[in-house]
Motif scaffolding. Structure first.
Motif, PDB file in Angstrom:
ATOM      1  N   SER A  41      -2.379 -29.994   7.207  1.00  0.00           N
ATOM      2  CA  SER A  41      -3.647 -29.761   7.901  1.00  0.00           C
ATOM      3  C   SER A  41      -4.050 -30.976   8.729  1.00  0.00           C
ATOM      4  CB  SER A  41      -4.732 -29.429   6.871  1.00  0.00           C
ATOM      5  OG  SER A  41      -5.960 -29.195   7.502  1.00  0.00           O
ATOM      6  N   ALA A  42      -3.870 -32.165   8.152  1.00  0.00           N
ATOM      7  CA  ALA A  42      -4.203 -33.393   8.884  1.00  0.00           C
ATOM      8  C   ALA A  42      -3.307 -33.560  10.105  1.00  0.00           C
ATOM      9  CB  ALA A  42      -4.064 -34.601   7.949  1.00  0.00           C
ATOM     10  N   LEU A  43      -2.023 -33.210   9.951  1.00  0.00           N
ATOM     11  CA  LEU A  43      -1.086 -33.310  11.070  1.00  0.00           C
ATOM     12  C   LEU A  43      -1.465 -32.351  12.195  1.00  0.00           C
ATOM     13  CD1 LEU A  43       1.516 -34.838  11.851  1.00  0.00           C
ATOM     14  CD2 LEU A  43       2.823 -32.954  10.861  1.00  0.00           C
ATOM     15  N   ALA A  47      -2.739 -33.318  16.001  1.00  0.00           N
ATOM     16  CA  ALA A  47      -2.096 -32.762  17.205  1.00  0.00           C
ATOM     17  C   ALA A  47      -3.129 -32.115  18.112  1.00  0.00           C
ATOM     18  CB  ALA A  47      -1.028 -31.739  16.801  1.00  0.00           C
ATOM     19  N   SER A  48      -4.126 -31.463  17.501  1.00  0.00           N
ATOM     20  CA  SER A  48      -5.174 -30.810  18.300  1.00  0.00           C
ATOM     21  C   SER A  48      -6.048 -31.824  19.014  1.00  0.00           C
ATOM     22  CB  SER A  48      -6.044 -29.930  17.401  1.00  0.00           C
ATOM     23  OG  SER A  48      -5.258 -28.960  16.746  1.00  0.00           O
ATOM     24  N   ALA A  55       2.196 -35.507  23.942  1.00  0.00           N
ATOM     25  CA  ALA A  55       1.914 -36.146  22.649  1.00  0.00           C
ATOM     26  C   ALA A  55       1.795 -35.118  21.533  1.00  0.00           C
ATOM     27  CB  ALA A  55       0.626 -36.969  22.746  1.00  0.00           C
ATOM     28  N   LYS A  56       1.381 -33.903  21.859  1.00  0.00           N
ATOM     29  CA  LYS A  56       1.221 -32.860  20.841  1.00  0.00           C
ATOM     30  C   LYS A  56       2.573 -32.336  20.353  1.00  0.00           C
ATOM     31  CE  LYS A  56      -3.126 -30.964  22.658  1.00  0.00           C
ATOM     32  NZ  LYS A  56      -3.780 -29.757  23.198  1.00  0.00           N
ATOM     33  N   ILE A  57       3.524 -32.233  21.249  1.00  0.00           N
ATOM     34  CA  ILE A  57       4.782 -31.549  20.942  1.00  0.00           C
ATOM     35  C   ILE A  57       5.532 -32.168  19.760  1.00  0.00           C
ATOM     36  CG2 ILE A  57       7.083 -31.015  21.873  1.00  0.00           C
ATOM     37  CD1 ILE A  57       5.662 -30.553  24.607  1.00  0.00           C
ATOM     38  N   PRO A  58       5.720 -33.517  19.686  1.00  0.00           N
ATOM     39  CA  PRO A  58       6.440 -34.083  18.523  1.00  0.00           C
ATOM     40  C   PRO A  58       5.720 -33.823  17.199  1.00  0.00           C
ATOM     41  CG  PRO A  58       6.295 -35.683  20.310  1.00  0.00           C
ATOM     42  CD  PRO A  58       5.399 -34.557  20.670  1.00  0.00           C
ATOM     43  N   LEU A  59       4.376 -33.896  17.204  1.00  0.00           N
ATOM     44  CA  LEU A  59       3.612 -33.681  15.977  1.00  0.00           C
ATOM     45  C   LEU A  59       3.764 -32.248  15.479  1.00  0.00           C
ATOM     46  CD1 LEU A  59       0.332 -35.597  16.944  1.00  0.00           C
ATOM     47  CD2 LEU A  59       2.131 -36.373  15.399  1.00  0.00           C
ATOM     48  N   ARG A  81      -0.159 -21.310  13.161  1.00  0.00           N
ATOM     49  CA  ARG A  81      -1.024 -21.922  14.179  1.00  0.00           C
ATOM     50  C   ARG A  81      -0.268 -22.972  14.974  1.00  0.00           C
ATOM     51  NH1 ARG A  81      -6.016 -24.118  10.966  1.00  0.00           N
ATOM     52  NH2 ARG A  81      -6.408 -25.062  13.016  1.00  0.00           N
ATOM     53  N   ALA A  82       0.629 -23.682  14.298  1.00  0.00           N
ATOM     54  CA  ALA A  82       1.420 -24.712  14.986  1.00  0.00           C
ATOM     55  C   ALA A  82       2.355 -24.094  16.019  1.00  0.00           C
ATOM     56  CB  ALA A  82       2.223 -25.513  13.959  1.00  0.00           C
ATOM     57  N   VAL A  83       2.933 -22.917  15.707  1.00  0.00           N
ATOM     58  CA  VAL A  83       3.808 -22.231  16.671  1.00  0.00           C
ATOM     59  C   VAL A  83       3.016 -21.871  17.928  1.00  0.00           C
ATOM     60  CG1 VAL A  83       5.174 -20.146  17.079  1.00  0.00           C
ATOM     61  CG2 VAL A  83       5.381 -21.346  14.906  1.00  0.00           C
TER      62      VAL A  83
END
Length: 481
Positions: A41-43, A47-48, A55-59, A81-83
């Motif tokens: 969740s923190a990760l 990213a958000s 910068a978001k893509i690697p996370l 949600r990450a997808v």
């Protein structure tokens, strides 16, 4: 919401062994409640919070392939949600190759392997919608991701998801004007869907088929496909967004048949549904089509006077008045270049000014030339304005030089001669072209002898009656022999 077909694609391993299987134990429920996903969740939150897509893509990628390989309910929800976020980030960063291989590559492979087939189908369709909304003009990229998913579905033997994606691919190919390829795909897909009787997908696929045939200018087949779509829609619930597209296509076909009143009513139905959903992007074309129908219908009624023999057929501003459509709350809401372009066309039509019309076409090329329906019917409108201007010029004369008409129209002589001869043959006015003298001779409209017309109709009806009786007598004679 998953469809009936996707609901069938469930993971049988996840189902209980029997109907009498015992509910989950309290220990299992406690384990689910105590699932620790705080790091994930923190990760996702970090990213958000990043502004740059790079910068978001690697996370997000590290979240999907985290070492612990957790796929509990909470972890799966976060990874889903990450997808979605990763698809948006790739689109924002213009990484076309990564977007195309996102679902079928290594990034999502572990996630898809540990969720049910129905959940997988939902995620795939959601990602496709995200890609189409974030990059609506990248049609080649959309077609590429659809083809990759279709190939992956064939390897995994996921038929229902493949059919969904093939329907989307056919729609993308239609937008790319690849009508032949799209039609071949739709024909194969319809053969499969009719065997499965998947009503929802049949409605959408027949609608795409209707659009393709309209693009090919095959109106009878387009109407037949739309009728099939409506027939299937009558037996199921159809979402307002899909119903608006069916109404829009009905209006398009009625416009092609020059039934502008009926077409306007269909466009109004579609517009109101899309306006309630606050979908301005799709509502604006409906508003443009409504304005087009008003313009064409008003000008047709005005120009129809000349065919009845009334001298000096003129169209006034009220004949093509569309001010009531673009005022008030909706007019303010949808104000923009598209509405301005159609308003300018209406102003040119109300004054029957061909020069003003051509100036509007040059001023708004994007709004008027990129839409198939508007481009086709504005060509018809130009012909009507040209005929209207010619009638207005020649109506005071019984004999006029063709070169004088060409000079007033600011057009070359051969084009004017060709148009005048066409109008004479079509019965727009009575006259002849004297090309030896370079003159147009216009005849006065003669009063119609109603008694003569009535007598000719009586003779025609008597002829049909006598022919019918003669045929029956021949049949009786053959029976007696």
């Amino acid at each position: 919401m998953t469809t009936e077909g996707d609901a069938m694609e469930v993971d049988t391993a996840a189902a209980p062994a029997s109907a009498d299987a015992a509910p989950e134990s309290p220990a299992a429920e406690t384990a689910e409640e105590e699932e620790d996903v705080s790091d994930l969740s923190a990760l996702l939150e970090s990213a958000s919070s990043e502004n740059a897509a790079s910068a978001k893509i690697p996370l997000l990628s590290s979240l999907l392939n985290e070492p612990s390989s957790r796929y509990g309910p909470a972890a799966s929800a976060l990874k889903e949600r990450a997808v979605y976020s990763l698809a948006r980030a790739y689109c924002q960063d213009n990484r076309t190759v990564e977007v195309v291989t996102l679902l079928t590559g290594e990034t999502c492979a572990a996630f898809f392997a540990n969720i049910t087939k129905a959940k997988c189908a939902k995620v795939v369709r959601a990602v496709l919608d995200i890609v189409c909304s974030c990059a609506p003009d990248e049609l080649e990229m959309q077609a590429g991701i659809c083809r990759n998913i279709v190939d992956w579905c064939k390897l995994e033997k996921r038929s229902f998801l493949r059919q969904r994606v093939e329907a989307k691919l056919a729609s993308v190919l239609f937008q790319q004007d690849k009508y032949g390829e799209a039609l071949a795909l739709v024909d194969n897909l319809l053969t499969e869907l009719k065997k499965l009787d998947d009503k929802q997908l049949l409605v959408e696929t027949h609608l795409i088929e209707s659009k393709i045939h309209h693009g090919l200018r095959n109106l009878p087949k387009s109407k037949a496909a739309l009728t099939a779509s409506r027939t299937n829609a009558n037996s199921i619930y159809v979402a307002p967004a899909l119903q608006s597209q069916i109404d829009l296509m009905s209006g398009v076909l009625h416009t092609e048949e020059k039934d502008y009143d009926t077409a306007h009513s269909y466009f109004l139905e579609a517009f109101e549904q899309l306006d309630q959903m606050d979908d301005q992007e799709k509502a604006v074309p409906c508003l443009k089509y409504m304005m087009l129908c008003k313009i064409l219908d008003g000008l047709n009624k005005a120009l129809g006077l000349s065919k009845k023999g009334v001298p000096g057929a003129r169209s006034y501003k009220t004949d093509v008045d569309i001010s009531g459509m673009i005022t008030g709350r909706q007019g303010v809401k949808y104000a923009g270049p598209a509405v301005d372009a159609m308003s300018a066309i209406a102003a040119a039509a109300s004054t029957r000014s061909l020069k003003e019309y051509e100036a509007v076409i040059a001023k708004y090329p994007h709004e008027l030339n990129e839409d198939l329906l508007i481009r086709h019917h504005l060509g018809t409108l130009r012909e009507q304005l040209l005929e209207s201007n010619l009638i207005r010029i020649i109506e005071p004369y019984s004999c006029v030089e063709i070169s004088h008409v060409a000079k007033l129209m600011e057009m070359d002589l051969p084009s004017i001669e060709k148009k005048l001869s066409q109008m004479i043959l079509d019965g727009k006015f009575r006259g002849i072209l004297d090309q030896g003298k370079g003159q147009l001779v216009v005849y006065e409209e003669e009063d119609v002898d109603k008694a003569m017309e009535g007598g000719l109709k009586v003779i025609e009806n008597m002829d049909s009656v006598v022919t019918s009786l003669f045929g029956r007598s021949q049949a009786l004679r053959s029976m007696m022999i």
